[in-house]
Design a protein around this motif. Structure first.
Motif, PDB file in Angstrom:
ATOM      1  N   LYS A 118       1.197  -1.217   0.462  1.00 43.08           N
ATOM      2  CA  LYS A 118      -0.277  -0.293  -0.082  1.00 43.08           C
ATOM      3  C   LYS A 118       0.693   1.204  -0.103  1.00 43.08           C
ATOM      4  O   LYS A 118       0.854   2.392  -0.934  1.00 43.08           O
ATOM      5  N   THR A 119       2.500   1.256   0.908  1.00 44.07           N
ATOM      6  CA  THR A 119       2.730   3.026   0.773  1.00 44.07           C
ATOM      7  C   THR A 119       3.365   2.453  -0.780  1.00 44.07           C
ATOM      8  O   THR A 119       3.791   3.668  -0.466  1.00 44.07           O
ATOM      9  N   THR A 120       3.941   1.436  -1.093  1.00 44.36           N
ATOM     10  CA  THR A 120       5.271   1.129  -1.648  1.00 44.36           C
ATOM     11  C   THR A 120       3.839   2.000  -3.305  1.00 44.36           C
ATOM     12  O   THR A 120       4.947   2.962  -3.604  1.00 44.36           O
ATOM     13  N   LEU A 121       2.865   1.710  -3.251  1.00 45.37           N
ATOM     14  CA  LEU A 121       2.107   2.388  -4.647  1.00 45.37           C
ATOM     15  C   LEU A 121       1.846   3.450  -3.965  1.00 45.37           C
ATOM     16  O   LEU A 121       1.934   4.063  -5.231  1.00 45.37           O
ATOM     17  N   LEU A 122       2.347   4.096  -2.435  1.00 43.35           N
ATOM     18  CA  LEU A 122       1.672   5.926  -3.073  1.00 43.35           C
ATOM     19  C   LEU A 122       3.113   6.561  -3.055  1.00 43.35           C
ATOM     20  O   LEU A 122       3.012   7.324  -3.854  1.00 43.35           O
ATOM     21  N   LYS A 123       4.321   6.103  -2.560  1.00 44.59           N
ATOM     22  CA  LYS A 123       5.437   6.172  -2.979  1.00 44.59           C
ATOM     23  C   LYS A 123       5.641   6.443  -4.852  1.00 44.59           C
ATOM     24  O   LYS A 123       6.528   7.016  -5.441  1.00 44.59           O
ATOM     25  N   LEU A 124       5.180   5.186  -5.100  1.00 44.18           N
ATOM     26  CA  LEU A 124       5.175   5.401  -6.827  1.00 44.18           C
ATOM     27  C   LEU A 124       4.731   6.058  -7.349  1.00 44.18           C
ATOM     28  O   LEU A 124       5.258   7.561  -8.438  1.00 44.18           O
ATOM     29  N   VAL A 125       3.225   7.037  -6.949  1.00 42.68           N
ATOM     30  CA  VAL A 125       2.549   7.845  -7.178  1.00 42.68           C
ATOM     31  C   VAL A 125       3.081   8.970  -6.847  1.00 42.68           C
ATOM     32  O   VAL A 125       3.021   9.863  -8.087  1.00 42.68           O
ATOM     33  N   ALA A 126       3.393   9.292  -5.787  1.00 42.89           N
ATOM     34  CA  ALA A 126       4.402  10.561  -5.657  1.00 42.89           C
ATOM     35  C   ALA A 126       5.467  10.569  -5.886  1.00 42.89           C
ATOM     36  O   ALA A 126       6.156  11.855  -6.408  1.00 42.89           O
ATOM     37  N   GLY A 127       5.673   9.627  -7.041  1.00 47.68           N
ATOM     38  CA  GLY A 127       7.614   9.736  -7.973  1.00 47.68           C
ATOM     39  C   GLY A 127       8.334   9.705  -6.623  1.00 47.68           C
ATOM     40  O   GLY A 127       9.676   9.916  -7.466  1.00 47.68           O
ATOM     41  N   LEU A 128       8.571   9.089  -5.598  1.00 48.26           N
ATOM     42  CA  LEU A 128       8.976   8.766  -4.535  1.00 48.26           C
ATOM     43  C   LEU A 128      10.162   7.323  -4.957  1.00 48.26           C
ATOM     44  O   LEU A 128      11.541   7.194  -4.290  1.00 48.26           O
ATOM     45  N   LEU A 129       9.688   6.649  -5.679  1.00 51.00           N
ATOM     46  CA  LEU A 129       9.349   5.286  -6.141  1.00 51.00           C
ATOM     47  C   LEU A 129       9.351   5.453  -7.890  1.00 51.00           C
ATOM     48  O   LEU A 129       8.996   5.792  -8.219  1.00 51.00           O
ATOM     49  N   LYS A 130      10.635   4.447  -8.860  1.00 49.28           N
ATOM     50  CA  LYS A 130      10.727   4.710  -9.767  1.00 49.28           C
ATOM     51  C   LYS A 130       9.468   3.036 -10.518  1.00 49.28           C
ATOM     52  O   LYS A 130      10.552   2.090  -9.984  1.00 49.28           O
ATOM     53  N   PRO A 131       8.163   2.753 -11.302  1.00 47.66           N
ATOM     54  CA  PRO A 131       8.408   1.552 -11.628  1.00 47.66           C
ATOM     55  C   PRO A 131       8.892   0.754 -12.319  1.00 47.66           C
ATOM     56  O   PRO A 131       9.859   1.368 -13.453  1.00 47.66           O
ATOM     57  N   GLN A 132       9.586  -0.598 -12.237  1.00 45.93           N
ATOM     58  CA  GLN A 132      10.377  -1.510 -12.951  1.00 45.93           C
ATOM     59  C   GLN A 132       9.680  -1.262 -15.096  1.00 45.93           C
ATOM     60  O   GLN A 132      10.781  -1.134 -15.629  1.00 45.93           O
ATOM     61  N   SER A 133       8.520  -1.094 -15.212  1.00 49.29           N
ATOM     62  CA  SER A 133       7.789  -0.435 -16.526  1.00 49.29           C
ATOM     63  C   SER A 133       6.727  -0.137 -16.381  1.00 49.29           C
ATOM     64  O   SER A 133       5.979   0.041 -14.809  1.00 49.29           O
ATOM     65  N   GLY A 134       5.493   0.554 -16.853  1.00 43.94           N
ATOM     66  CA  GLY A 134       4.971   1.393 -17.171  1.00 43.94           C
ATOM     67  C   GLY A 134       4.962   3.009 -16.231  1.00 43.94           C
ATOM     68  O   GLY A 134       6.090   3.126 -16.869  1.00 43.94           O
ATOM     69  N   SER A 135       3.342   3.044 -16.650  1.00 40.30           N
ATOM     70  CA  SER A 135       4.091   4.929 -17.247  1.00 40.30           C
ATOM     71  C   SER A 135       2.645   5.755 -15.755  1.00 40.30           C
ATOM     72  O   SER A 135       1.882   4.962 -15.394  1.00 40.30           O
ATOM     73  N   ILE A 136       3.762   6.692 -14.221  1.00 39.95           N
ATOM     74  CA  ILE A 136       2.160   6.845 -13.797  1.00 39.95           C
ATOM     75  C   ILE A 136       2.158   8.407 -14.503  1.00 39.95           C
ATOM     76  O   ILE A 136       3.206   9.474 -14.406  1.00 39.95           O
ATOM     77  N   LEU A 137       0.886   9.052 -15.195  1.00 38.82           N
ATOM     78  CA  LEU A 137       0.789  10.139 -15.605  1.00 38.82           C
ATOM     79  C   LEU A 137      -0.484  11.312 -14.746  1.00 38.82           C
ATOM     80  O   LEU A 137      -1.847  10.645 -14.557  1.00 38.82           O
TER      81      LEU A 137
END
Length: 216
Positions: free
Chosen positions: A54-73
């Motif tokens: 759950k927290t990892t997903l928030l960090k991905l959306v916040a740009g604190l982590l980068k997905p290994q593939s795919g996009s968040i826009l």
């Protein structure tokens, strides 16, 4: 809060997670080609046990982590880019995001960070929007009750009028009154056109406010 014509334009927003994949070094995937689409005024409720991501997903959306593939826009701008930065993030432990000597300075930091004007006016309005009185502004954020600290953290996330607000377990550790106050804040922010992503390890706590539910 409604201070300018520029702020009002922000209420037309779209967040897209497109084929987002992220996992651990051992190859275990938390998210495998995850797709989510949210528009202004919608709340995504992310449910799951501790360690589910759950927290990892928030960090991905916040740009604190980068997905290994795919996009968040957000409105077509990739997470982590400068144009994506006007988001709010409320951590699970409010004290983890505090670093100023007073509540006023804590809330004002976000507004100053975005180069906004009328700082004092914005800070006072942010405090009122989370149900606190202005006398809290002179206090140390580290001497507040759990409920007060959570609301100050939310005020910090809202003061610069973000398009998107991320809440990590916003009800945890609060009593019944505190939970109702936070629920009211979430409902009001939906009504103002914000996109909200909220995590919760308990099923049903916020389901009635959710437009989309993601179970991990």
């Amino acid at each position: 809060m409604n201070f300018s014509r520029e702020d009002s334009k922000m209420l037309n927003a779209e967040l897209r997670l497109i084929d987002v994949t992220f996992g651990y070094e051992d190859g275990k995937k938390l998210f495998d080609r995850l797709n989510v689409r949210l528009r202004s005024g919608q709340l995504l409720l992310v449910q799951g046990p501790n360690g589910s991501g759950k927290t990892t997903l928030l960090k991905l959306v916040a740009g604190l982590l980068k997905p290994q593939s795919g996009s968040i826009l957000l409105n077509g701008i990739p997470a982590g880019d400068a144009g994506f930065s006007r988001i709010g993030y409320v951590m699970q432990r409010a004290e983890d995001q505090f670093f100023c000597e007073t509540v006023f300075d804590e809330i004002a930091f976000s507004a100053r960070n975005f180069g906004l004007d009328r700082i004092a006016e914005r800070v006072k309005e942010a405090v009122r929007s989370v149900g606190l009185t202005e006398d809290v502004l002179s206090k140390s954020p580290f001497q507040l009750s759990d409920g007060e600290a959570r609301r100050v953290a939310i005020a910090c996330a809202l003061v610069h009028e973000p398009l998107l607000v991320l809440f990590d377990e916003p009800l945890i550790g609060l009593d019944r009154v505190g939970k109702e106050i936070v629920r009211k804040i979430l409902k009001e922010q939906k009504g103002k056109g914000k996109i909200l992503i909220v995590t919760s390890h308990r099923s049903g706590n916020l389901s009635d406010l959710a437009d989309v539910v993601l179970r991990l």
